[in-house]
Write a protein that holds these residues in place. Structure first.
Motif, PDB file in Angstrom:
ATOM      1  N   LEU A 108     -79.375   8.818 -62.517  1.00 25.64           N
ATOM      2  CA  LEU A 108     -78.889   7.695 -61.729  1.00 25.64           C
ATOM      3  C   LEU A 108     -77.588   8.034 -61.005  1.00 25.64           C
ATOM      4  N   LEU A 109     -76.662   8.710 -61.703  1.00 22.64           N
ATOM      5  CA  LEU A 109     -75.405   9.105 -61.075  1.00 22.64           C
ATOM      6  C   LEU A 109     -75.634  10.101 -59.943  1.00 22.64           C
ATOM      7  N   VAL A 110     -76.544  11.049 -60.174  1.00 18.17           N
ATOM      8  CA  VAL A 110     -76.860  12.013 -59.122  1.00 18.17           C
ATOM      9  C   VAL A 110     -77.441  11.313 -57.900  1.00 18.17           C
ATOM     10  N   ALA A 111     -78.355  10.364 -58.139  1.00 16.55           N
ATOM     11  CA  ALA A 111     -78.958   9.627 -57.029  1.00 16.55           C
ATOM     12  C   ALA A 111     -77.914   8.806 -56.278  1.00 16.55           C
ATOM     13  N   MET A 112     -76.998   8.175 -57.018  1.00 18.39           N
ATOM     14  CA  MET A 112     -75.959   7.383 -56.367  1.00 18.39           C
ATOM     15  C   MET A 112     -75.032   8.256 -55.530  1.00 18.39           C
ATOM     16  N   PHE A 150     -75.048  10.806 -48.264  1.00 17.63           N
ATOM     17  CA  PHE A 150     -75.884  10.659 -47.073  1.00 17.63           C
ATOM     18  C   PHE A 150     -75.365   9.541 -46.173  1.00 17.63           C
ATOM     19  N   ALA A 151     -74.974   8.400 -46.792  1.00 18.29           N
ATOM     20  CA  ALA A 151     -74.448   7.289 -45.998  1.00 18.29           C
ATOM     21  C   ALA A 151     -73.143   7.670 -45.302  1.00 18.29           C
ATOM     22  N   ASP A 152     -72.304   8.434 -46.008  1.00 21.83           N
ATOM     23  CA  ASP A 152     -71.032   8.847 -45.413  1.00 21.83           C
ATOM     24  C   ASP A 152     -71.254   9.806 -44.249  1.00 21.83           C
ATOM     25  N   GLU A 153     -72.226  10.720 -44.395  1.00 20.72           N
ATOM     26  CA  GLU A 153     -72.515  11.656 -43.317  1.00 20.72           C
ATOM     27  C   GLU A 153     -73.162  10.965 -42.127  1.00 20.72           C
ATOM     28  N   ALA A 154     -73.962   9.936 -42.389  1.00 17.83           N
ATOM     29  CA  ALA A 154     -74.641   9.235 -41.304  1.00 17.83           C
ATOM     30  C   ALA A 154     -73.718   8.263 -40.578  1.00 17.83           C
ATOM     31  N   ASN A 155     -72.610   7.889 -41.212  1.00 14.71           N
ATOM     32  CA  ASN A 155     -71.687   6.939 -40.596  1.00 14.71           C
ATOM     33  C   ASN A 155     -70.796   7.652 -39.588  1.00 14.71           C
TER      34      ASN A 155
END
Length: 317
Positions: free
Chosen positions: A36-40, A46-51
């Motif tokens: 779960l931690l790895v997925a988070m 990914f969200a930070d790179e896409a922003n």
């Protein structure tokens, strides 16, 4: 081999089995938490790179947004709240507080933000009323112990699931294209979602009622409506009202968000005030919104305790 020895060996084997099972459970729990931690972390990366603006890069500027909210004169906050003229008025929309007054009679007026807050609360109340009126009969039809027809129960349950499957904003956008933007579209959207949400809560309550009263009425020849009216409804009505009051609290917050997307009320003015950087107006709106939600929460909590009883809250605490 004595019975005491046999008992000791059995106890030791049981203890060993329990320790192995506990160790295995801890291992699975650790692996699950690790995954779960790895997925988070992967999702956040990914969200930070896409922003466009990276979160960590912009973190030092997190307080920049709040800097313009600090008014030069803190008295402008209550002036904006009660539509009192500001000595700092330069003719711009930032300080045109008196222009929003809603005249009532003579020199008496309702401040603009209070009128907008009243609209928001009205949207929540009307939509909750719509949800309650339709959810009550749907809940009795969907209850397994009250409706013998599996096909009818299935249709009603799927219909309520459909109503609560879509966010209110999506439903409001659909009806805004039909009835234009404003409180009507917000009422329809929140009302439809409330039917699905309250209906699910209500029929779960119905499936846990004491059936002895219903069986007694059935034995003397009462029809379905009479059994619901005199056997089921008296048992579940206090809990129905409790969940309805809780839904009012939720709908007040939702109607504020709906206002920000064209649903009218205080949310629309809050969005405009924030986007234009009007510090005093924004703080006045936030203060009024927080106070209203606090009052609604406290009143509904008090009323729920009166309806359901103090003991129900003590047992769930």
């Amino acid at each position: 081999m004595t019975s005491a020895t046999i008992h000791s060996d059995a106890t030791r084997l049981a203890a060993d089995a329990w320790r192995r099972q506990t160790s295995l459970r801890r291992l699975y729990t650790g692996l699950g938490v690790g995954l779960l931690l790895v997925a988070m972390c992967a999702t956040m990366w990914f969200a930070d790179e896409a922003n466009a603006g990276h979160f960590l890069d912009r973190l030092p500027h997190i307080l920049d947004f709040l800097s313009w909210l600090i008014p030069k004169d803190w008295n402008d906050v209550w002036r904006a709240l009660f539509d009192v003229a500001s000595p700092h008025d330069t003719g711009t929309q930032e300080f045109n507080f008196p222009l929003g007054r809603v005249p009532v009679w003579g020199g008496f007026y309702i401040p603009e933000y209070f009128e907008l807050m009243l609209t928001t609360v009205n949207v929540a109340l009307v939509s909750t009323f719509i949800g309650f009126v339709f959810a009550v009969p749907f809940s009795f039809i969907a209850a397994r112990n009250l409706t013998p027809s599996p096909a009818l129960r299935l249709v009603v349950k799927r219909f309520m699931e459909l109503l609560r499957a879509f966010p209110e904003i999506v439903i409001a956008g659909l009806f805004a294209a039909i009835v234009s933007i404003g409180p009507v579209a917000a009422i329809i959207a929140i009302g439809l979602h409330s039917i699905g949400a309250l209906g699910k809560l209500f029929y779960e309550i119905n499936e846990n009622i004491d059936m002895r009263a219903e069986e007694g009425l059935r034995a003397v020849g009462a029809n379905w409506f009479e059994r619901i009216r005199f056997a089921a409804l008296p048992q579940v009505l206090p809990n129905f009202m409790s969940y309805t009051l809780l839904r009012i609290e939720i709908n007040v917050r939702i109607s504020t968000i709906m206002g920000a997307v064209g649903g009218g009320g205080i949310g629309e003015e809050l969005k405009l005030s924030i986007s234009r950087g009007f510090g005093a107006k924004t703080l006045a709106l936030v203060l009024l919104l927080f106070t209203t939600i606090f009052i609604v929460d406290q009143f509904s909590a008090w009323l729920r305790r009166k309806l359901v009883g103090e003991q129900a809250f003590l047992m769930s605490a």
